[in-house]
Design an enzyme around this catalytic site. Structure first.
Site, PDB file in Angstrom:
ATOM      1  N   THR A   2       0.846  -1.191   0.000  1.00  0.00           N
ATOM      2  CA  THR A   2       0.000   0.000   0.000  1.00  0.00           C
ATOM      3  C   THR A   2       0.881   1.240   0.000  1.00  0.00           C
ATOM      4  O   THR A   2       2.100   1.136   0.014  1.00  0.00           O
ATOM      5  CB  THR A   2      -0.913   0.004   1.252  1.00  0.00           C
ATOM      6  OG1 THR A   2      -1.955   0.936   1.045  1.00  0.00           O
ATOM      7  CG2 THR A   2      -0.151   0.353   2.509  1.00  0.00           C
ATOM      8  N   GLY A 157      -0.210   5.951  -6.995  1.00  0.00           N
ATOM      9  CA  GLY A 157      -1.185   5.012  -7.549  1.00  0.00           C
ATOM     10  C   GLY A 157      -1.041   4.810  -9.043  1.00  0.00           C
ATOM     11  O   GLY A 157      -1.351   3.737  -9.571  1.00  0.00           O
ATOM     12  N   CYS A 160       2.700   2.609  -8.889  1.00  0.00           N
ATOM     13  CA  CYS A 160       2.848   1.389  -8.080  1.00  0.00           C
ATOM     14  C   CYS A 160       1.641   0.467  -8.271  1.00  0.00           C
ATOM     15  O   CYS A 160       0.505   0.874  -8.032  1.00  0.00           O
ATOM     16  CB  CYS A 160       2.988   1.770  -6.607  1.00  0.00           C
ATOM     17  SG  CYS A 160       3.075   0.346  -5.498  1.00  0.00           S
ATOM     18  N   THR A 163      -0.836  -0.038  -5.232  1.00  0.00           N
ATOM     19  CA  THR A 163      -1.493   1.160  -4.711  1.00  0.00           C
ATOM     20  C   THR A 163      -2.621   1.540  -5.652  1.00  0.00           C
ATOM     21  O   THR A 163      -2.413   1.595  -6.863  1.00  0.00           O
ATOM     22  CB  THR A 163      -0.478   2.324  -4.609  1.00  0.00           C
ATOM     23  OG1 THR A 163       0.590   1.931  -3.737  1.00  0.00           O
ATOM     24  CG2 THR A 163      -1.122   3.586  -4.085  1.00  0.00           C
TER      25      THR A 163
END
EC number: 3.4.25.2
Length: 175
Positions: A2, A157, A160, A163
């Site tokens: 995350t 986001g 990754c 994410t």
């Protein structure tokens, strides 16, 4: 994993995180809530790492906050001591970002407590991307803490795979 990011600026502190839970290379859930308010809504906390492990740490950290009347640093150090010495806790794989009106800290799985430079925390699989983005925004814009956290999470986001763009954002006034 995350991405969790915390930014402190202009009388505000924000901790924000995405909602993706992955198991290996599979997305299991997209709307997990990895950022919470603790200790009568006076402390913000976000986690990266194993979800069950993080909930265990949230509970223990909240107990430490209650034992130490909400004193963030003392509670973090006491949790870190337990984390290092308790055999069951030592196996937990998570990292916490915590903040209150006076300070921000990272509590690691090794039992370290770190006060970040520049009041910026970025942890998790997309942490490096979020930190780079937030640093650039802090140095080159007048955006507020919330906007910087949102934009840096969006950039993480986009890059990754662990994410997503489903964010939880919590904010406190600072001294």
């Amino acid at each position: 994993m995350t991405t969790i990011v915390s930014v402190r600026r202009n009388g505000k502190v924000v901790i924000a995180g995405d909602g993706q839970v992955s198991l290996g290379n599979t997305v299991m859930k997209g709307n997990a809530r990895k950022v919470r308010r603790l200790y009568n809504n006076k402390v913000l906390a976000g986690f990266a790492g194993g979800t069950a492990d993080a909930f265990t740490l949230f509970e223990r950290f909240e107990r430490k906050l209650e034992m130490h009347q909400g004193h963030l640093l003392k509670s973090a150090v006491e949790l870190a001591k337990d984390w290092r010495t308790d055999r069951a806790l030592r196996k937990l794989e998570a990292i916490l970002a915590v903040a209150d009106e006076t300070g921000s800290l990272i509590i690691t799985g090794n039992g370290d407590v770190v006060q970040p430079e520049n009041d910026l925390i970025a942890i998790g699989s997309g942490g490096n991307f979020a930190q780079a983005a937030a640093t650039a925004l802090l140095e080159n814009t007048d955006l507020g803490a919330r906007e910087i956290a949102e934009k840096s999470l969006n950039i993480a986001g986009d890059i990754c795979v662990f994410t997503n763009h489903n964010h939880t954002i919590e904010e406190l006034e600072t001294k």
